[in-house]
Design an enzyme around this catalytic site. Structure first.
Site, PDB file in Angstrom:
ATOM      1  N   ASN A  10      27.133   2.887  35.795  1.00  0.00           N
ATOM      2  CA  ASN A  10      26.511   4.187  35.539  1.00  0.00           C
ATOM      3  C   ASN A  10      25.847   4.096  34.176  1.00  0.00           C
ATOM      4  OD1 ASN A  10      25.831   6.820  35.032  1.00  0.00           O
ATOM      5  ND2 ASN A  10      27.933   7.604  34.966  1.00  0.00           N
ATOM      6  N   TRP A  11      24.527   3.985  34.191  1.00  0.00           N
ATOM      7  CA  TRP A  11      23.810   3.776  32.916  1.00  0.00           C
ATOM      8  C   TRP A  11      23.712   5.071  32.108  1.00  0.00           C
ATOM      9  CZ3 TRP A  11      18.981   0.186  34.181  1.00  0.00           C
ATOM     10  CH2 TRP A  11      19.442  -0.995  34.782  1.00  0.00           C
ATOM     11  N   LYS A  12      24.040   6.197  32.729  1.00  0.00           N
ATOM     12  CA  LYS A  12      23.935   7.510  32.073  1.00  0.00           C
ATOM     13  C   LYS A  12      22.517   7.700  31.508  1.00  0.00           C
ATOM     14  CE  LYS A  12      28.870   7.419  31.401  1.00  0.00           C
ATOM     15  NZ  LYS A  12      30.040   7.866  30.672  1.00  0.00           N
ATOM     16  N   HIS A  98      30.225  13.844  38.216  1.00  0.00           N
ATOM     17  CA  HIS A  98      30.709  13.138  37.018  1.00  0.00           C
ATOM     18  C   HIS A  98      31.195  14.178  36.010  1.00  0.00           C
ATOM     19  CE1 HIS A  98      30.807  10.748  33.384  1.00  0.00           C
ATOM     20  NE2 HIS A  98      30.848   9.681  34.165  1.00  0.00           N
ATOM     21  N   GLU A 100      30.782  14.461  32.984  1.00  0.00           N
ATOM     22  CA  GLU A 100      29.747  14.917  32.038  1.00  0.00           C
ATOM     23  C   GLU A 100      28.869  15.985  32.669  1.00  0.00           C
ATOM     24  OE1 GLU A 100      28.414  10.959  31.126  1.00  0.00           O
ATOM     25  OE2 GLU A 100      30.292  10.606  30.053  1.00  0.00           O
ATOM     26  N   GLU A 168      38.056   9.014  37.153  1.00  0.00           N
ATOM     27  CA  GLU A 168      37.687   8.774  35.761  1.00  0.00           C
ATOM     28  C   GLU A 168      38.378   9.808  34.869  1.00  0.00           C
ATOM     29  OE1 GLU A 168      33.592   6.582  35.714  1.00  0.00           O
ATOM     30  OE2 GLU A 168      33.282   8.722  35.526  1.00  0.00           O
ATOM     31  N   GLY A 174      34.365   6.398  27.483  1.00  0.00           N
ATOM     32  CA  GLY A 174      33.682   6.096  26.226  1.00  0.00           C
ATOM     33  C   GLY A 174      34.586   6.107  25.002  1.00  0.00           C
ATOM     34  N   SER A 214      36.307   3.329  30.167  1.00  0.00           N
ATOM     35  CA  SER A 214      36.536   2.206  29.246  1.00  0.00           C
ATOM     36  C   SER A 214      36.906   0.900  29.949  1.00  0.00           C
ATOM     37  CB  SER A 214      37.597   2.582  28.200  1.00  0.00           C
ATOM     38  OG  SER A 214      37.127   3.673  27.410  1.00  0.00           O
ATOM     39  N   GLY A 235      30.598   2.567  32.546  1.00  0.00           N
ATOM     40  CA  GLY A 235      29.565   3.204  31.733  1.00  0.00           C
ATOM     41  C   GLY A 235      29.032   2.222  30.704  1.00  0.00           C
ATOM     42  N   GLY A 236      29.533   2.322  29.480  1.00  0.00           N
ATOM     43  CA  GLY A 236      29.027   1.519  28.360  1.00  0.00           C
ATOM     44  C   GLY A 236      28.859   0.039  28.667  1.00  0.00           C
TER      45      GLY A 236
HETATM   46  P1  13P Z   1      32.676   4.177  29.948  1.00  0.00           P
HETATM   47  O1  13P Z   1      32.829   2.902  30.757  1.00  0.00           O
HETATM   48  O2  13P Z   1      31.607   4.089  28.910  1.00  0.00           O
HETATM   49  O3  13P Z   1      33.996   4.635  29.422  1.00  0.00           O
HETATM   50  O4  13P Z   1      32.167   5.300  30.963  1.00  0.00           O
HETATM   51  C1  13P Z   1      32.801   5.485  32.177  1.00  0.00           C
HETATM   52  C2  13P Z   1      31.991   6.401  32.992  1.00  0.00           C
HETATM   53  O5  13P Z   1      31.890   7.588  32.697  1.00  0.00           O
HETATM   54  C3  13P Z   1      31.317   5.845  34.172  1.00  0.00           C
HETATM   55  O6  13P Z   1      30.837   6.843  34.998  1.00  0.00           O
END
Ligand code: 13P
Length: 253
Positions: A10-12, A98, A100, A168, A174, A214, A235-236
């Site tokens: 997920n590149w956000k 998600h 967010e 998640e 993050g 993470s 994510g990251g």
């Molecule tokens: P991180 O891997 O950056 O913690 O993010 C997880 C995430 O929200 C994937 O959708």
């Protein structure tokens, strides 16, 4: 029941055209170099990069997904994108609910469910996200919160063929913090149980439940070897092809 693991990025809200294309090309060549990987791969760039990432992934077994969609097919919804538009662009998946989006856009379980119904109707597979906050975890409510989110967010006619769940924990996203493997397995097993009540045992046994929050190359092995963890939503670390691919390799792909 053998479930093929899904390694999803997920590149956000990250990536301009040049970086996005480069990242996609590096992932594409890395996956090709794996020969016949034991996992499936998915990348979910921002809307602006979908078309160019699609081109950059050509020839690699990496699916393309978006990070959200509207619940209507078309119409007066300025700034929104419909599931049909995503399908038209070559997406096979869409992430929904998600944390967010639940936080930034007040998306309720009901909204997520309506979006999932629309996405399935358009022929998209959904990755439906759930997860507790830190306060909910600390007050011992993690499992109950996740069960409630599953009951409210997953459409009643969903199947393992069109739906993936991603657990998640909000506090692990993050932050570098990860629940213990026992805590992850506890939630995943509880989610599978509630999926069985809602969708039937056969669907629940086949449905993939990803862990996200993470995930890194260094913790991929222990997380992805848990019995009810069927992949990762990253994510990251998905913004670096090297790390994304290392997570897959360490996770047994
Ligand atoms: P991180 O891997 O950056 O913690 O993010 C997880 C995430 O929200 C994937 O959708």
């Amino acid at each position: 029941m053998a479930r093929k693991k899904l390694i999803a990025g997920n590149w956000k809200m990250n990536g301009l055209l040049a970086d996005g294309v480069e990242l996609a090309k590096n992932i594409s060549s890395g996956v090709k170099a794996m020969g016949k990987p034991q996992c499936e791969f998915l990348v979910c760039p921002p809307f602006t990069l979908l078309a160019s990432v699609k081109k950059a992934l050509r020839g690699a077994k990496v699916a393309l997904g978006a990070q959200d969609c509207h619940m209507a097919e078309k119409g007066a919804h300025t700034g929104d994108i419909s599931p049909l538009m995503l399908k038209d662009l070559g997406c096979s998946h869409v992430i929904l609910g998600h944390s967010e989006r639940r936080a930034d856009h007040a998306e309720s379980d009901d909204i997520v469910c309506q979006k999932a119904v629309a996405a399935h109707k358009a022929g998209l597979k959904t990755v439906i996200c759930i997860g507790e906050t830190l306060a909910e975890r600390e007050s011992g409510k993690a499992v109950d919160v996740c069960k409630k989110q599953i009951l409210g967010s997953v459409p009643a006619d969903s199947s393992a063929a069109d739906t993936v769940i991603a657990y998640e924990p909000v506090w692990a996203i993050g932050t570098g913090k990860v629940p213990t493997t026992a805590d992850v397995e506890e939630v995943h097993a509880a989610v599978r149980k509630v999926l069985a009540q809602k969708l039937g045992k056969a669907n629940a046994n086949k449905m993939r439940i990803l862990y996200g929050g993470s995930v890194k190359p260094s913790n991929a092995k222990e997380l992805l070897s848990l019995p009810d963890v069927d992949g990762a939503l990253i994510g990251g670390a998905s913004l670096k092809a090297e790390d994304f691919l290392a997570i897959a390799k360490n996770g047994g792909c």
